[in-house]
Design a protein around this motif. Structure first.
Motif, PDB file in Angstrom:
ATOM      1  N   VAL A  23       0.282   6.782 -14.144  1.00 50.40           N
ATOM      2  CA  VAL A  23      -0.561   5.580 -13.967  1.00 50.40           C
ATOM      3  C   VAL A  23       0.103   4.310 -14.504  1.00 50.40           C
ATOM      4  CG1 VAL A  23      -2.701   6.932 -13.878  1.00 50.40           C
ATOM      5  CG2 VAL A  23      -1.954   5.985 -16.067  1.00 50.40           C
ATOM      6  N   GLY A 190       9.629   8.043 -12.540  1.00 46.59           N
ATOM      7  CA  GLY A 190      10.283   7.367 -11.414  1.00 46.59           C
ATOM      8  C   GLY A 190      10.724   8.357 -10.352  1.00 46.59           C
ATOM      9  N   PRO A 191       9.944   9.418 -10.142  1.00 48.90           N
ATOM     10  CA  PRO A 191      10.428  10.541  -9.321  1.00 48.90           C
ATOM     11  C   PRO A 191      10.696  10.174  -7.864  1.00 48.90           C
ATOM     12  CG  PRO A 191       8.051  10.740  -9.684  1.00 48.90           C
ATOM     13  CD  PRO A 191       8.544   9.624 -10.589  1.00 48.90           C
ATOM     14  N   GLN A 194      10.877   4.768  -7.563  1.00 50.04           N
ATOM     15  CA  GLN A 194      10.153   3.510  -7.817  1.00 50.04           C
ATOM     16  C   GLN A 194      10.175   2.558  -6.621  1.00 50.04           C
ATOM     17  OE1 GLN A 194      11.858   2.085 -11.553  1.00 50.04           O
ATOM     18  NE2 GLN A 194      10.125   2.976 -12.656  1.00 50.04           N
ATOM     19  N   ASN A 195      10.049   3.116  -5.445  1.00 50.94           N
ATOM     20  CA  ASN A 195       9.931   2.252  -4.261  1.00 50.94           C
ATOM     21  C   ASN A 195      11.130   1.318  -4.102  1.00 50.94           C
ATOM     22  OD1 ASN A 195       8.619   1.490  -1.966  1.00 50.94           O
ATOM     23  ND2 ASN A 195       7.253   0.019  -2.965  1.00 50.94           N
ATOM     24  N   GLU A 242      -1.274  13.003  -0.346  1.00 51.44           N
ATOM     25  CA  GLU A 242       0.012  13.432   0.236  1.00 51.44           C
ATOM     26  C   GLU A 242       0.963  13.969  -0.855  1.00 51.44           C
ATOM     27  OE1 GLU A 242       1.860  10.184   2.434  1.00 51.44           O
ATOM     28  OE2 GLU A 242       3.842  10.840   1.770  1.00 51.44           O
TER      29      GLU A 242
HETATM   30  P1  NAD Z   1       7.493   6.401  -8.781  1.00 55.10           P
HETATM   31  O1  NAD Z   1       8.872   6.863  -8.448  1.00 55.10           O
HETATM   32  O2  NAD Z   1       6.405   7.375  -8.929  1.00 55.10           O
HETATM   33  O3  NAD Z   1       7.173   5.322  -7.689  1.00 55.10           O
HETATM   34  C1  NAD Z   1       5.888   4.830  -7.497  1.00 55.10           C
HETATM   35  C2  NAD Z   1       5.875   3.994  -6.226  1.00 55.10           C
HETATM   36  O4  NAD Z   1       6.281   4.795  -5.113  1.00 55.10           O
HETATM   37  C3  NAD Z   1       4.470   3.535  -5.880  1.00 55.10           C
HETATM   38  O5  NAD Z   1       4.153   2.330  -6.529  1.00 55.10           O
HETATM   39  C4  NAD Z   1       4.532   3.364  -4.370  1.00 55.10           C
HETATM   40  O6  NAD Z   1       5.096   2.110  -4.087  1.00 55.10           O
HETATM   41  C5  NAD Z   1       5.519   4.440  -3.980  1.00 55.10           C
HETATM   42  N1  NAD Z   1       4.862   5.660  -3.456  1.00 55.10           N
HETATM   43  C6  NAD Z   1       4.070   6.561  -4.117  1.00 55.10           C
HETATM   44  N2  NAD Z   1       3.704   7.554  -3.303  1.00 55.10           N
HETATM   45  C7  NAD Z   1       4.265   7.296  -2.089  1.00 55.10           C
HETATM   46  C8  NAD Z   1       4.262   7.957  -0.846  1.00 55.10           C
HETATM   47  N3  NAD Z   1       3.624   9.100  -0.676  1.00 55.10           N
HETATM   48  N4  NAD Z   1       4.945   7.382   0.172  1.00 55.10           N
HETATM   49  C9  NAD Z   1       5.621   6.234   0.012  1.00 55.10           C
HETATM   50  N5  NAD Z   1       5.675   5.560  -1.145  1.00 55.10           N
HETATM   51  C10 NAD Z   1       5.006   6.085  -2.188  1.00 55.10           C
HETATM   52  O7  NAD Z   1       7.661   5.478 -10.096  1.00 55.10           O
HETATM   53  P2  NAD Z   1       6.896   5.270 -11.477  1.00 55.10           P
HETATM   54  O8  NAD Z   1       5.494   4.883 -11.281  1.00 55.10           O
HETATM   55  O9  NAD Z   1       7.753   4.370 -12.258  1.00 55.10           O
HETATM   56  O10 NAD Z   1       6.957   6.718 -12.150  1.00 55.10           O
HETATM   57  C11 NAD Z   1       5.878   7.634 -12.095  1.00 55.10           C
HETATM   58  C12 NAD Z   1       5.202   7.768 -13.426  1.00 55.10           C
HETATM   59  O11 NAD Z   1       6.145   8.109 -14.437  1.00 55.10           O
HETATM   60  C13 NAD Z   1       4.578   6.478 -13.957  1.00 55.10           C
HETATM   61  O12 NAD Z   1       3.399   6.127 -13.297  1.00 55.10           O
HETATM   62  C14 NAD Z   1       4.427   6.812 -15.409  1.00 55.10           C
HETATM   63  O13 NAD Z   1       3.292   7.643 -15.621  1.00 55.10           O
HETATM   64  C15 NAD Z   1       5.728   7.557 -15.675  1.00 55.10           C
HETATM   65  N6  NAD Z   1       6.787   6.667 -16.205  1.00 55.10           N
HETATM   66  C16 NAD Z   1       7.208   6.899 -17.474  1.00 55.10           C
HETATM   67  C17 NAD Z   1       8.198   6.112 -18.021  1.00 55.10           C
HETATM   68  C18 NAD Z   1       8.653   6.414 -19.411  1.00 55.10           C
HETATM   69  O14 NAD Z   1       9.368   5.587 -20.001  1.00 55.10           O
HETATM   70  N7  NAD Z   1       8.284   7.525 -19.975  1.00 55.10           N
HETATM   71  C19 NAD Z   1       8.768   5.055 -17.296  1.00 55.10           C
HETATM   72  C20 NAD Z   1       8.310   4.843 -16.001  1.00 55.10           C
HETATM   73  C21 NAD Z   1       7.336   5.659 -15.455  1.00 55.10           C
END
Ligand code: NAD
Length: 278
Positions: A23, A190-191, A194-195, A242
């Protein structure tokens, strides 16, 4: 709905769902809705942090949900400004209050901030919280091998999880090998990259087409098959659904090779040895 993601077992015997909702950057007033959508879609792991300023929304959705609290795995993270033994304990109390929960399933040190040299003391506070039964498991985030080794040398409990930036463009192979050797579960942040282009890569699109899946689903499947916990973020209901629909197909060895070619060996986010934001 039953839990749609299988669980992995942490080094303390606690089960963690292999896929959850992240989130980060979800505005506080949209968080409860996104978490409710995820719970309805079968998510049982929610990943928040003090720094995301949306713990209240996570707690609100859990309180309102028909899913029993004990079926939901809640992770939060200590904000950088709360490093140190006493501050970490106080920070934990504040999280519990905002989340409206008695016990947190996983509490993480968000960043090591090695330049301030406090993470060992912070970890001792985490050990105390675990001993007191206030958390079910403790872990770290953005720790490099040298930070994990220091904890191993100077403290008693091995982190259950290290949550790090990890995706096909930055697969962290050496760190994953270290985790495997020491019983630490790897959790990918960032799996989906991160778009920033990963899902648009022609090789990912081609594989998705071949499997009859979306680019996000094949990337998430890669995380699952290398044994990671993965926490994609979305506020869009159809994407939330999805993203968890990645457990009824498999990538074979040739499919997995596609991802090897995507490795550019470069982070999207900061290097943990340099990140000093408090
Ligand atoms: P993410 O790689 O999950 O990318 C999220 C983005 O991908 C969304 O905003 C959207 O634009 C796109 N997306 C999501 N689902 C999609 C789909 N089905 N099709 C197309 N586009 C899609 O990046 P994130 O949010 O940075 O990482 C996930 C989670 O990891 C965060 O929400 C957070 O909980 C965690 N996180 C932790 C740290 C840390 O320092 N520990 C840093 C960053 C993120």
């Amino acid at each position: 709905m039953a839990n749609a993601a299988p669980s992995l077992t942490l080094n303390n015997g606690v089960a963690i769902p292999q896929l959850g909702l992240g989130v980060f950057l979800i505005p506080p007033d949209e968080t409860a809705t996104a978490v409710a959508t995820a719970l309805d879609a079968g998510y049982r792991l929610i990943d928040t942090a003090q720094g995301y300023q949306n713990e209240e929304g996570v707690g609100e959705a859990i309180a309102r949900s028909e899913v029993p609290r004990e079926d939901i795995f809640v992770t939060t993270k200590l904000v950088n400004g709360q490093h140190g033994y006493d501050r970490a304990l106080a920070g934990f109390d504040a999280s519990v209050k905002r989340l409206g929960l008695d016990v947190i399933d996983l509490f993480l040190i968000h960043w090591p901030l090695p330049m301030f040299d406090q993470y060992v003391d912070t970890w001792r506070a985490f050990e105390q919280l675990l001993g007191d039964g206030r958390v079910r498991s403790i872990g770290v985030s953005n720790f490099k091998i040298e930070h994990l080794e220091r904890l191993a040398d100077e403290t008693d409990i091995t982190p259950a999880v290290n949550q790090v930036e990890l995706h096909p463009q930055f697969p962290q192979e050496e760190l994953r090998r270290y985790h495997d050797a020491h019983g630490i579960v790897t959790e990918s942040w960032g799996p989906l990259g991160q778009n920033r282009g990963l899902l648009d890569d022609a090789r990912v699109a081609e594989l998705a087409e071949k499997k009859g899946r979306t680019p996000a689903q094949v990337v998430l499947r890669w995380h699952i098959q290398i044994g990671n916990v993965v926490i994609p973020k979305s506020v869009t209901p159809h994407r939330i659904r999805e993203n968890i629909d990645a457990f009824d197909f498999e990538l074979d060895d040739v499919d997995m090779e596609t991802f090897t070619d995507l490795n550019v060996g470069r982070r999207l986010g900061p290097d943990p040895n340099e990140f000093d934001l408090v």
